[in-house]
Design a protein around this motif. Structure first.
Motif, PDB file in Angstrom:
ATOM      1  N   ASP A   1       0.797  -1.222   0.000  1.00  0.00           N
ATOM      2  CA  ASP A   1       0.000   0.000   0.000  1.00  0.00           C
ATOM      3  C   ASP A   1       0.836   1.281   0.000  1.00  0.00           C
ATOM      4  N   ASN A   2       0.430   2.224  -0.836  1.00  0.00           N
ATOM      5  CA  ASN A   2       0.969   3.592  -0.894  1.00  0.00           C
ATOM      6  C   ASN A   2       2.441   3.689  -1.263  1.00  0.00           C
ATOM      7  N   SER A   3       3.012   2.648  -1.835  1.00  0.00           N
ATOM      8  CA  SER A   3       4.405   2.713  -2.290  1.00  0.00           C
ATOM      9  C   SER A   3       4.459   3.336  -3.677  1.00  0.00           C
ATOM     10  N   ILE A   4       5.611   3.922  -4.000  1.00  0.00           N
ATOM     11  CA  ILE A   4       5.816   4.524  -5.313  1.00  0.00           C
ATOM     12  C   ILE A   4       7.062   3.902  -5.922  1.00  0.00           C
ATOM     13  N   VAL A   5       6.923   3.388  -7.143  1.00  0.00           N
ATOM     14  CA  VAL A   5       8.039   2.784  -7.867  1.00  0.00           C
ATOM     15  C   VAL A   5       8.140   3.517  -9.195  1.00  0.00           C
ATOM     16  N   SER A   6       9.335   4.059  -9.501  1.00  0.00           N
ATOM     17  CA  SER A   6       9.489   4.798 -10.753  1.00  0.00           C
ATOM     18  C   SER A   6      10.834   4.502 -11.383  1.00  0.00           C
ATOM     19  N   ASP A   7      10.956   4.859 -12.648  1.00  0.00           N
ATOM     20  CA  ASP A   7      12.213   4.679 -13.376  1.00  0.00           C
ATOM     21  C   ASP A   7      12.819   6.045 -13.683  1.00  0.00           C
ATOM     22  N   ALA A   8      13.994   6.038 -14.302  1.00  0.00           N
ATOM     23  CA  ALA A   8      14.681   7.297 -14.622  1.00  0.00           C
ATOM     24  C   ALA A   8      14.624   7.554 -16.123  1.00  0.00           C
ATOM     25  N   PRO A   9      14.673   8.819 -16.530  1.00  0.00           N
ATOM     26  CA  PRO A   9      14.590   9.137 -17.962  1.00  0.00           C
ATOM     27  C   PRO A   9      15.879   8.850 -18.732  1.00  0.00           C
ATOM     28  N   VAL A  10      17.003   8.716 -18.031  1.00  0.00           N
ATOM     29  CA  VAL A  10      18.284   8.521 -18.712  1.00  0.00           C
ATOM     30  C   VAL A  10      19.033   7.336 -18.113  1.00  0.00           C
ATOM     31  N   ARG A  11      20.005   6.851 -18.845  1.00  0.00           N
ATOM     32  CA  ARG A  11      20.873   5.790 -18.348  1.00  0.00           C
ATOM     33  C   ARG A  11      21.679   6.333 -17.166  1.00  0.00           C
ATOM     34  N   ILE A  12      21.764   5.572 -16.085  1.00  0.00           N
ATOM     35  CA  ILE A  12      22.415   6.047 -14.873  1.00  0.00           C
ATOM     36  C   ILE A  12      23.873   5.601 -14.808  1.00  0.00           C
ATOM     37  N   SER A  13      24.135   4.362 -15.188  1.00  0.00           N
ATOM     38  CA  SER A  13      25.503   3.839 -15.164  1.00  0.00           C
ATOM     39  C   SER A  13      25.608   2.719 -16.194  1.00  0.00           C
ATOM     40  N   GLU A  14      26.777   2.105 -16.270  1.00  0.00           N
ATOM     41  CA  GLU A  14      26.937   0.981 -17.200  1.00  0.00           C
ATOM     42  C   GLU A  14      26.052  -0.194 -16.801  1.00  0.00           C
ATOM     43  N   ASP A  15      25.842  -0.365 -15.488  1.00  0.00           N
ATOM     44  CA  ASP A  15      25.045  -1.488 -14.991  1.00  0.00           C
ATOM     45  C   ASP A  15      23.550  -1.199 -14.967  1.00  0.00           C
ATOM     46  N   ASN A  16      23.163   0.060 -14.861  1.00  0.00           N
ATOM     47  CA  ASN A  16      21.756   0.415 -14.715  1.00  0.00           C
ATOM     48  C   ASN A  16      21.328   1.329 -15.854  1.00  0.00           C
ATOM     49  N   ASP A  17      20.372   0.856 -16.633  1.00  0.00           N
ATOM     50  CA  ASP A  17      19.894   1.648 -17.770  1.00  0.00           C
ATOM     51  C   ASP A  17      18.808   2.653 -17.382  1.00  0.00           C
ATOM     52  N   GLY A  18      18.499   2.740 -16.089  1.00  0.00           N
ATOM     53  CA  GLY A  18      17.467   3.665 -15.625  1.00  0.00           C
ATOM     54  C   GLY A  18      16.164   2.980 -15.272  1.00  0.00           C
ATOM     55  N   SER A  19      16.084   1.679 -15.527  1.00  0.00           N
ATOM     56  CA  SER A  19      14.861   0.959 -15.193  1.00  0.00           C
ATOM     57  C   SER A  19      14.887   0.525 -13.728  1.00  0.00           C
TER      58      SER A  19
END
Length: 190
Positions: free
Chosen positions: A110-128
């Protein structure tokens, strides 16, 4: 005036105790004398809430077999709920840019927020944002562009900042903050 009459509108409100005739011998309310004319369920025609929202150019949420999305939860854009995953009341999952994946039997409470980023953050994380299989995200958490591997527990009110990472079978206590680029090792409790 004091007491219950003062709290609820003064002396012009009459509060009567229940009479013996209105209850059955088992202590349950007796509705047999009342008639119910309508059997049609109530439909709120003024509500504008949509549980699954398609974002133009980003896709629409995909639900796996037996997944559950509460009526007051919202999934927008590129969101994938795997088999038996659940998103509970008042939760918001936004896959507006890179996408959000919620694994098998995982739940966002309940009431949690999960979001992604508009840009690639690092080599390991594409922002998802990725939530692994059998993981549990507690009430009122905020996850942004992070990874939670399989069998993890995120305590209520926790915040996972971008590019934070929880390895398999780790646990984050209630009210914790996992700063950007932080990592919780496997089998670790913070």
């Amino acid at each position: 005036e004091t007491g219950i009459n003062a709290e609820y509108g003064g002396s012009n409100m009459i509060i009567r105790p229940a009479t013996r005739a209105s209850f059955s011998p088992l202590g349950r309310r007796n509705f047999s004398s009342q008639s119910f004319t309508s059997r049609v369920p109530f439909v709120d025609k003024t509500s504008q809430h949509k549980t699954l929202v398609r974002v133009r150019g980003r896709g629409s949420p995909a639900l796996g077999l037996n997944s559950f999305v509460a009526p007051s939860a919202t999934l927008t854009g590129n969101v994938a709920l795997f088999e038996n995953a659940s998103v509970w009341y008042g939760a918001i999952v936004r896959g507006d840019y890179r996408g959000v994946k919620i694994g098998h039997y995982a739940n966002v409470q309940d009431n949690s927020i999960v979001s992604d980023a508009p840009v690639r953050i690092s080599e390991d994380n594409d922002g998802s944002t990725v939530i692994g299989h059998f993981s549990s995200i507690g009430h009122s958490c905020y996850l942004h562009a992070c990874t939670v591997e399989d069998k993890c527990i995120v305590g209520m009110g926790s915040t996972l900042c971008e590019n934070s990472y929880m390895e398999t079978e780790s646990m984050l206590g209630a009210g914790s903050v996992l700063f950007p680029d932080s990592r919780v090792r496997s089998h670790e409790v913070i």
